[in-house]
Motif scaffolding. Sequence first.
Motif, short mmCIF file in Angstrom:
data_model
loop_
_atom_site.label_atom_id
_atom_site.label_comp_id
_atom_site.label_asym_id
_atom_site.label_seq_id
_atom_site.Cartn_x
_atom_site.Cartn_y
_atom_site.Cartn_z
N ASN A 51 0.81 -1.22 0.00
CA ASN A 51 0.00 0.00 0.00
C ASN A 51 0.85 1.27 0.00
O ASN A 51 0.37 2.33 0.41
CB ASN A 51 -0.93 0.00 1.22
N GLY A 52 2.11 1.15 -0.44
CA GLY A 52 2.90 2.36 -0.66
C GLY A 52 3.91 2.70 0.41
O GLY A 52 4.72 3.61 0.22
N TRP A 53 3.91 2.01 1.54
CA TRP A 53 4.85 2.33 2.61
C TRP A 53 6.23 1.78 2.28
O TRP A 53 6.38 0.64 1.86
CB TRP A 53 4.37 1.76 3.95
N GLN A 54 7.25 2.60 2.50
CA GLN A 54 8.63 2.21 2.26
C GLN A 54 9.29 1.80 3.58
O GLN A 54 8.81 2.15 4.66
CB GLN A 54 9.39 3.38 1.62
N PRO A 55 10.39 1.05 3.52
CA PRO A 55 11.02 0.54 4.76
C PRO A 55 11.33 1.62 5.78
O PRO A 55 10.97 1.49 6.96
CB PRO A 55 12.30 -0.13 4.24
N ALA A 56 11.98 2.70 5.36
CA ALA A 56 12.36 3.75 6.31
C ALA A 56 11.13 4.40 6.94
O ALA A 56 11.15 4.77 8.13
CB ALA A 56 13.21 4.80 5.61
N GLU A 57 10.05 4.52 6.17
CA GLU A 57 8.84 5.15 6.69
C GLU A 57 8.16 4.28 7.74
O GLU A 57 7.71 4.77 8.78
CB GLU A 57 7.88 5.43 5.54
N LEU A 58 8.10 2.98 7.49
CA LEU A 58 7.49 2.08 8.46
C LEU A 58 8.29 2.06 9.77
O LEU A 58 7.72 2.12 10.86
CB LEU A 58 7.42 0.66 7.88
N GLN A 59 9.61 1.97 9.63
CA GLN A 59 10.45 1.96 10.84
C GLN A 59 10.27 3.24 11.63
O GLN A 59 10.15 3.23 12.86
CB GLN A 59 11.91 1.74 10.44
N ARG A 60 10.24 4.38 10.93
CA ARG A 60 10.15 5.67 11.62
C ARG A 60 8.82 5.84 12.33
O ARG A 60 8.77 6.27 13.48
CB ARG A 60 10.36 6.81 10.63
N VAL A 61 7.73 5.53 11.65
CA VAL A 61 6.42 5.78 12.25
C VAL A 61 6.18 4.86 13.45
O VAL A 61 5.58 5.28 14.45
CB VAL A 61 5.30 5.64 11.19
N VAL A 62 6.68 3.63 13.41
CA VAL A 62 6.51 2.74 14.56
C VAL A 62 7.40 3.19 15.71
O VAL A 62 7.00 3.13 16.88
CB VAL A 62 6.80 1.27 14.16
N ALA A 63 8.60 3.67 15.41
CA ALA A 63 9.46 4.19 16.47
C ALA A 63 8.85 5.43 17.12
O ALA A 63 8.97 5.63 18.34
CB ALA A 63 10.84 4.52 15.90
N ARG A 64 8.18 6.27 16.33
CA ARG A 64 7.55 7.49 16.85
C ARG A 64 6.34 7.17 17.71
O ARG A 64 6.16 7.72 18.79
CB ARG A 64 7.12 8.39 15.70
N ARG A 65 5.49 6.27 17.22
CA ARG A 65 4.24 5.99 17.93
C ARG A 65 4.38 4.88 18.95
O ARG A 65 3.52 4.74 19.83
CB ARG A 65 3.16 5.63 16.91
N GLY A 66 5.42 4.08 18.80
CA GLY A 66 5.66 3.00 19.75
C GLY A 66 6.98 3.19 20.45
O GLY A 66 7.18 4.15 21.18
N ASP A 67 7.91 2.28 20.20
CA ASP A 67 9.24 2.41 20.79
C ASP A 67 10.27 1.70 19.91
O ASP A 67 9.93 1.13 18.86
CB ASP A 67 9.28 1.86 22.22
N ALA A 68 11.52 1.71 20.36
CA ALA A 68 12.61 1.15 19.56
C ALA A 68 12.49 -0.36 19.39
O ALA A 68 12.87 -0.91 18.34
CB ALA A 68 13.95 1.50 20.20
N VAL A 69 11.97 -1.04 20.40
CA VAL A 69 11.81 -2.50 20.30
C VAL A 69 10.79 -2.84 19.23
O VAL A 69 11.00 -3.74 18.40
CB VAL A 69 11.40 -3.09 21.67
N GLN A 70 9.68 -2.13 19.22
CA GLN A 70 8.66 -2.37 18.20
C GLN A 70 9.20 -2.05 16.81
O GLN A 70 8.92 -2.78 15.85
CB GLN A 70 7.44 -1.50 18.50
N ALA A 71 9.97 -0.97 16.70
CA ALA A 71 10.53 -0.60 15.41
C ALA A 71 11.48 -1.66 14.89
O ALA A 71 11.53 -1.94 13.69
CB ALA A 71 11.25 0.75 15.52
N ILE A 224 11.51 13.54 8.71
CA ILE A 224 11.88 14.66 9.59
C ILE A 224 11.82 14.14 11.02
O ILE A 224 10.76 13.70 11.47
CB ILE A 224 10.91 15.85 9.43
N ASP A 225 12.93 14.19 11.72
CA ASP A 225 13.02 13.57 13.04
C ASP A 225 12.80 14.58 14.17
O ASP A 225 12.96 15.79 13.99
CB ASP A 225 14.39 12.90 13.21
N HIS A 226 12.46 14.05 15.35
CA HIS A 226 12.39 14.84 16.58
C HIS A 226 13.79 15.38 16.90
O HIS A 226 14.79 14.75 16.54
CB HIS A 226 11.94 13.95 17.74
N PRO A 227 13.89 16.45 17.65
CA PRO A 227 12.83 17.40 18.02
C PRO A 227 12.76 18.53 17.01
O PRO A 227 13.52 18.54 16.03
CB PRO A 227 13.31 17.90 19.39
N TYR A 228 11.85 19.47 17.24
CA TYR A 228 11.69 20.66 16.40
C TYR A 228 11.37 20.26 14.95
O TYR A 228 11.93 20.78 14.00
CB TYR A 228 12.93 21.55 16.45
#
Length: 383
Positions: A51-71, A224-228
Motif C-alpha cells: 500500500n505504498g509504505w517504504q522501509p524507512a517510513e514504516l520503521q520511523r512511524v513505529v518508532a515514533r508511535r511505539g518504541d525502539a523494540v517495536q521498530a 523529519i526527526d524529533h525534536p523541532y
Amino acid sequence: MTSVRELVAGVLGGGVGYEDGLDLLTVAPAGDVDPVLTAALFDAVARLVGNGWQPAELQRVVARRGDAVQAQLVVDAIAAHLRGFAARAVDPRWRAQAEELGAAVWWGADDDFPAQVVRHRRTDRIALIDAFLGALRVLAGLPPLELLIPPPGRVAREAHAPGNEAMLHRVRSLLAKAEATTFPAEAEAFSAKAQELISRHSLDEALLGAGDAKVTPFARRIGIDHPYESEKASLLDAVARANRCQVVWSPEFGFATVFGFDADVDAVDLLHASLLVQAHRAMARDEPPGGKAGRARLRSFRQSFLIGYAVRIGERLAEADRAALADSVDTARLLPVLASRETQVREARERAFPRTVRGRGFRVGSEEGWESGRTAANRATLR
C-alpha cells in the motif's frame, strides 16, 4: 475456548482489553502464541508495503508511535518480506532503505521467531509480547500511501541518467567538505559551489527535457526527526522552493513529500540533509547554557534559530538560483520551460494531495536565536 488468533484480533479490534489480552497471551503455550504473532506482524508489514509504505517510513512511524523494540520488530518483518524476491525484482531504492536499516534474516524457522528474539536480544518474553501487540496496533492504524517506489515484485522506475549521477557525486563531495570544516568561510565556499552545480544542472535538464512527454515530475518522502520537526520541515520547504519543488508536510507520520523533477528533488534531498547538519553544529556553538533554570530559554532559542536559519537559507538559495538563470545563455527559451515545469509540479502535488491546509506561521520567541540562525545561514550557504 478463544483461539490465540481470535484473541490477538480481539485486542487489535478493541473487543478485548489490552492488558487482559496481554495477560492471556503470556500464559498461553509459546507453541500456540509464537506462530500467530509472527504471521500477524509479517502479514501487516507486507500489506502496508503493497500500500505504498517504504522501509524507512514504516520503521520511523513505529518508532515514533511505539518504541525502539517495536521498530526493530518491523525491520525484521521487512527482511522477511524481502527474502521472497530475487534481487532483480526489487527496486534499488527500496533495497537501499532496507539495507540502511540493517534488515536481514538472522533467525531460523518463522514459527518460533519470538522465542528466537528473546534469546538473540536477551529480552523478557512478556515485554516482547507487549512489543508485538504494540507494533501491530500501530501498523493496523496506518492508511495507504501514494506508491512512490515500486515495492518488491513490481517493475522499477528507470535509474538516473549517468550525467545526473555524476553531478550528484560532485555535490555530495562538496557538501561533505562543507560539513567537515570548522571554518565558516570554507563551508560557505563549498556550499556555494554545490548550489552552483545544482542550479546549472537543473537548468540544463529543463532545456533537454523540454517537450519530452516522458520527462514528468515525481515525488519523494523525506523523513523529519524529533525534536523541532516543524522548524526542520520549514527548512526543507525553503530549500525546495528555491529549487522549483513543492512540499507537503505530514506531521502525523514524521515525513514530508517533495514534488519536483528528478534532478531537483535529488538536489533538495542532499542540500536539506547537509544544511541541517551545519545548522545543528552552528546552533550548538551559539546556544545559551541550558540547565533546569535555562531550559525554556534554550528551547525558545533553538526554535527561533531554526526558523531564522530556514528563512535566510531560502532567501540566499533563491538569490543563487536567480543568478544562475541570469547567467544562462538561453534565458528567453528557459523562462517558458520553467513556467511549464512549475505548473506540472503543482498539478502533481494537487493530484496526490487534493486537500491540503496551509501551515501556520511561526512565532519567534527568541530574538537572540533568530539573529543567530540568520547569521549561521549566511555562513552555511552562498551569496
